[in-house]
Write a protein that holds these residues in place. Structure first.
Motif, short mmCIF file in Angstrom:
data_model
loop_
_atom_site.label_atom_id
_atom_site.label_comp_id
_atom_site.label_asym_id
_atom_site.label_seq_id
_atom_site.Cartn_x
_atom_site.Cartn_y
_atom_site.Cartn_z
N ALA A 13 0.83 -1.21 0.00
CA ALA A 13 0.00 0.00 0.00
C ALA A 13 0.86 1.25 0.00
O ALA A 13 0.47 2.29 -0.55
CB ALA A 13 -0.92 0.00 1.21
N PRO A 22 -5.96 1.37 -0.19
CA PRO A 22 -6.96 0.48 0.43
C PRO A 22 -7.08 0.74 1.94
O PRO A 22 -6.51 0.01 2.76
CB PRO A 22 -6.40 -0.92 0.13
N GLU A 25 -8.44 -2.17 4.49
CA GLU A 25 -7.53 -3.31 4.58
C GLU A 25 -6.22 -2.92 5.27
O GLU A 25 -5.65 -3.72 6.02
CB GLU A 25 -7.25 -3.86 3.18
N ASP A 112 -14.57 4.59 4.53
CA ASP A 112 -14.76 3.38 3.73
C ASP A 112 -16.18 3.30 3.19
O ASP A 112 -16.40 3.03 2.00
CB ASP A 112 -14.44 2.14 4.57
#
Length: 270
Positions: A13, A22, A25, A112
């Motif tokens: 990431a 992300p 996650e 999110d």
């Protein structure tokens, strides 16, 4: 997921563009990096349900109302007023289970859900407190995830800024007070909180882990490696501290400051 698995996720990431970061996650990887071998599936399931519910609400409600009603009312996510220092308040797996946490952790779930529902929202790195900026047809508004997602009026933003020590000519600048940060920076803010708490408790292993996560999430920043070095030195891991200082220097740490730290550690080694 092991601690090593989590580091791989965070390192990958770290090289990704901000647009495709992300967040959920990575937040899960950060949590498991601290306390491995936990099941992240209940968190993912809750996040899926929150995103679906937000889509339904956003079809008939304003973006800010839809977010507040979904996250604070439907899913009961709120700040932990009674146990502010509880270690679970900064861990997204614990937050999802307890439905309580700090704003820096709660905002992960807001962001999110907003991303997946097609709403425009971003974290605001407000002094001492993470807020959420939501774009509405009438303009941007600020929500406070810690206080049941309630709307924070401009006058309240200014008052909070003054209490945090900002000067009046800055505290009146809403464009500065509501400046959005990337999802990556929002997660790094959470790791900074963990680092500060760990130092206060003299948990130097925990401090090292949180600093390492920052280094993985933002591999071009030298500052996390300085914190890694400091935490390792406190543990007596002097060779590891020197390695971290070398990485900080390669990434652009001011040479004089880094040299002083390296000389101090070398003297302890000899």
């Amino acid at each position: 997921m092991t601690r090593e698995d989590a580091e791989i996720i965070l390192a990958q990431a770290g090289t990704a563009e901000d647009e495709g970061f992300p967040l959920l996650e990575c937040a899960l990887a950060c949590a498991i990096h601290d306390y491995p071998f936990r099941d992240p599936e209940p968190v993912r399931l809750m996040a899926d349900h929150a995103a679906q519910r937000l889509k339904e609400r956003a079809a008939n409600e304003s973006p800010d109302d839809a977010l507040t009603e979904t996250m604070a009312a439907d899913f009961r996510l709120n700040g932990d007023l009674l146990n502010y220092e509880h270690p679970g308040n900064t861990d997204v797996i614990d937050v999802a289970e307890r439905r309580r946490g700090l704003s820096a952790a709660l905002v992960v779930f807001y962001l999110d859900a907003a991303r997946r529902a097609g709403l425009k929202a971003a974290a605001v790195d407000f002094p001492g407190h993470v807020l959420l900026r939501v774009e509405t047809p009438e303009g941007p508004v600020a929500l406070d995830p810690f206080s049941q997602g309630r709307l924070v009026l401009p006058s309240e933003l200014t008052r909070r800024a003054l209490l945090a020590g900002l000067t009046p000519h800055v505290a009146d600048r809403l464009d500065l007070l509501m400046a959005p940060v990337s999802d990556r920076q929002a997660l790094i803010r959470l790791q900074n909180i963990l680092f500060t708490r760990a130092l206060r408790l003299e948990d130097y292993e925990g401090a090292e882990r949180s600093a390492l996560r920052r280094a993985l999430l933002d591999p071009d920043d030298h500052r996390p490696w300085l914190d890694v070095a400091a935490a390792r030195e406190k543990q007596g891991a002097l060779t590891g501290a020197l390695e971290a200082l070398s990485r900080a220097r390669r990434l652009g740490d001011p040479a004089d400051a880094c040299r002083v730290s390296m000389d101090r550690v070398r003297m302890r080694l000899n």
